[in-house]
Design an enzyme around this catalytic site. Structure first.
Site, PDB file in Angstrom:
ATOM      1  N   ASP A   1      20.961 -49.089  -1.877  1.00 48.69           N
ATOM      2  CA  ASP A   1      20.325 -49.130  -3.210  1.00 48.69           C
ATOM      3  C   ASP A   1      19.509 -50.419  -3.356  1.00 48.69           C
ATOM      4  OD1 ASP A   1      21.573 -46.742  -3.953  1.00 48.69           O
ATOM      5  OD2 ASP A   1      21.989 -47.466  -5.982  1.00 48.69           O
TER       6      ASP A   1
ATOM      7  N   TYR B   1      35.957 -44.607   1.160  1.00 50.75           N
ATOM      8  CA  TYR B   1      35.611 -43.342   0.516  1.00 50.75           C
ATOM      9  C   TYR B   1      36.622 -42.240   0.838  1.00 50.75           C
ATOM     10  CZ  TYR B   1      30.881 -44.436  -1.173  1.00 50.75           C
ATOM     11  OH  TYR B   1      29.799 -44.928  -1.853  1.00 50.75           O
TER      12      TYR B   1
ATOM     13  N   LYS C   1      32.724 -57.716   6.401  1.00 50.70           N
ATOM     14  CA  LYS C   1      33.373 -58.758   5.595  1.00 50.70           C
ATOM     15  C   LYS C   1      34.559 -59.252   6.410  1.00 50.70           C
ATOM     16  CE  LYS C   1      33.847 -61.160   1.776  1.00 50.70           C
ATOM     17  NZ  LYS C   1      32.910 -62.259   1.453  1.00 50.70           N
TER      18      LYS C   1
ATOM     19  N   ASP D   1      28.086 -60.321   1.808  1.00 53.91           N
ATOM     20  CA  ASP D   1      27.543 -61.064   0.649  1.00 53.91           C
ATOM     21  C   ASP D   1      26.266 -61.807   1.057  1.00 53.91           C
ATOM     22  OD1 ASP D   1      29.198 -62.610   2.290  1.00 53.91           O
ATOM     23  OD2 ASP D   1      30.100 -63.758   0.663  1.00 53.91           O
TER      24      ASP D   1
ATOM     25  N   ASP E   1      26.392 -47.950   1.156  1.00 52.89           N
ATOM     26  CA  ASP E   1      26.018 -47.366  -0.137  1.00 52.89           C
ATOM     27  C   ASP E   1      25.349 -48.423  -1.008  1.00 52.89           C
ATOM     28  OD1 ASP E   1      25.987 -45.555  -2.353  1.00 52.89           O
ATOM     29  OD2 ASP E   1      27.727 -46.615  -3.158  1.00 52.89           O
TER      30      ASP E   1
HETATM   31  C1  IPM Z   1      24.804 -42.047  -2.162  1.00 53.84           C
HETATM   32  C2  IPM Z   1      25.543 -41.809  -3.437  1.00 53.84           C
HETATM   33  C3  IPM Z   1      26.895 -41.186  -3.112  1.00 53.84           C
HETATM   34  C4  IPM Z   1      27.647 -42.145  -2.218  1.00 53.84           C
HETATM   35  C5  IPM Z   1      27.748 -40.808  -4.345  1.00 53.84           C
HETATM   36  C6  IPM Z   1      26.993 -39.930  -5.313  1.00 53.84           C
HETATM   37  C7  IPM Z   1      29.035 -40.174  -3.950  1.00 53.84           C
HETATM   38  O1  IPM Z   1      25.661 -42.992  -4.161  1.00 53.84           O
HETATM   39  O2  IPM Z   1      24.569 -41.078  -1.414  1.00 53.84           O
HETATM   40  O3  IPM Z   1      24.434 -43.189  -1.909  1.00 53.84           O
HETATM   41  O4  IPM Z   1      28.260 -43.093  -2.716  1.00 53.84           O
HETATM   42  O5  IPM Z   1      27.618 -41.936  -1.010  1.00 53.84           O
HETATM   43 MG    MG Z   2      24.557 -44.592  -3.360  1.00 53.91          MG
END
Ligand code: IPM
Ligand code: MG
Length: 357
Positions: free
Chosen positions: A251, A142, A191, A223, A247
């Site tokens: 999710d 990042y 990884k 993975d 990240d």
């Molecule tokens: C998160 C989001 C952010 C990230 C984006 C919006 C930059 O996806 O906080 O998970 O990737 O950190």
């Molecule tokens: Mg995110």
């Protein structure tokens, strides 16, 4: 005691969900005798529209002068054409970095009341799960060098990942300490079969595990981790991983709880000042319709009380209020996921939670 909170409502559903959390904090203030002073600042797309910059200096200064920061979400299709360094998301990375928030705690647990909202098979959700993702937040790909150049096949773009020993050690320390306060199991995700950064990461985590003999330590390739999360999430307690893997895996972890609208997060550094935000985005498709699920942001406010202000009882009170509302069967649209029932609006869900405080 008075606490100064910077409010970064941001874009999309950001304003609605932050306002819900503010109402909850105000109620907590009344009940427990605290005063919260909120000051709004611009960030993301709304800041671009007003000032031409996604992260105005005033916002950074305002956050630095506050005891803590509550953020909604940034971004939306309107600002997609912006060049990379002027995108709303850049502001999020900028504020994390400016406040020195290298740790991102993302708890993902299955609420018994939401079992049928999880896409996982009944025999898997039956076992329940309650895990904490410790994501490194101010390093890795990042923040590495990036750009465009002429390559072997003509025009190419590149991003680079670098992790220093210091950065790995400090997030590792947080992860081991977090595991110590929970069920004393830590899995580091990397990884290492491909990436040099992961090999250094793994070497350092292994060495550190010797200092924490009471914590059961293991590592897992990313993975495989993605697969294990849906196959047997109950095996995880604390996981520690890099910025990008964290990240992605957070999710995935949110979705198996039933909805991404449930997951809170705390971003922390060396001081008590943290930034608290739901892990979901600005959801432009439902913005302004009063249908967003405010729970992730309300739970983020609870994390603020716990981690920045040491108000554990007040944090418990919010979390229990959310539990009770879910137990009673109240659902926003995302939690119904097409099943039968009348969805509550964002403000109605907030009212229900307030009634339990
Ligand atoms: C998160 C989001 C952010 C990230 C984006 C919006 C930059 O996806 O906080 O998970 O990737 O950190
Ligand atoms: Mg995110």
């Amino acid at each position: 005691m008075e606490y100064k909170i910077a409010l970064l409502r941001g874009d999309g559903i950001g304003p609605e969900i932050v306002d819900s959390a503010v109402r909850v904090l105000e109620k907590i203030g009344e009940r427990y005798g605290h005063s919260f002073r909120f000051t709004p600042y611009l960030i993301g797309g709304c800041a671009i529209d007003a000032t031409g910059k996604p992260l105005p200096e005033e916002t950074v200064e305002g956050c630095l002068a506050s005891d803590s920061v509550l953020l909604g979400a940034v971004g939306g299709p309107k600002w997609d054409p912006q060049p990379g360094h002027l995108r709303p998301e850049k502001a999020l990375l900028g504020i994390r970095s400016a406040l020195g928030l290298f740790t991102n705690l993302r708890p993902a647990k299955l609420y018994p009341a939401l079992r049928d909202a999880s896409p996982l098979r009944a025999d898997i959700v039956e076992k329940g799960f309650d895990l904490m993702i410790v994501r490194e937040l101010t390093g890795g790909i990042y923040f590495g060098e990036r750009g465009k150049r002429e390559g072997k096949y003509g025009e190419e773009a590149y991003d680079t990942e670098a992790y220093s020993r210091m950065e790995i050690e400090r997030i590792g320390r947080v992860a081991f300490e977090t595991a110590r306060k929970r069920n004393k199991r830590l899995i580091s995700i990397d990884k290492a079969n491909v990436l040099e950064t992961s090999r250094l990461w793994r070497e350092i985590m292994h060495a550190m595990s010797k200092e924490y003999p009471d914590v059961e330590y293991a590592d897992l390739l990313v993975d495989n981790a993605a697969m294990q999360l849906v196959k047997n999430p109950a095996q995880f307690d604390v996981v520690v991983t890099s910025n990008m893997f964290g990240d992605i895996l957070s999710d995935e972890a949110s979705q198996i709880t039933g909805s991404i609208g449930m997951l809170a997060s705390a971003s922390l550094g060396d001081t008590k000042r943290g930034m608290y935000e739901p892990i979901h985005g600005s959801a432009p498709d439902i913005a302004g319709k009063n249908v967003a699920n405010p729970i992730a942001t309300i739970l983020s406010a609870a994390m603020m009380l716990r981690y920045s202000f040491d108000l554990a009882e007040e944090a418990d009170c919010i979390e229990q209020a959310v539990d009770r509302v879910l137990e009673k069967g109240f659902r926003t649209a995302d939690l119904l996921g097409g099943r039968e029932g009348t969805p509550l609006s964002c403000t109605e869900m907030t009212d229900r939670i307030l009634a339990e405080i």
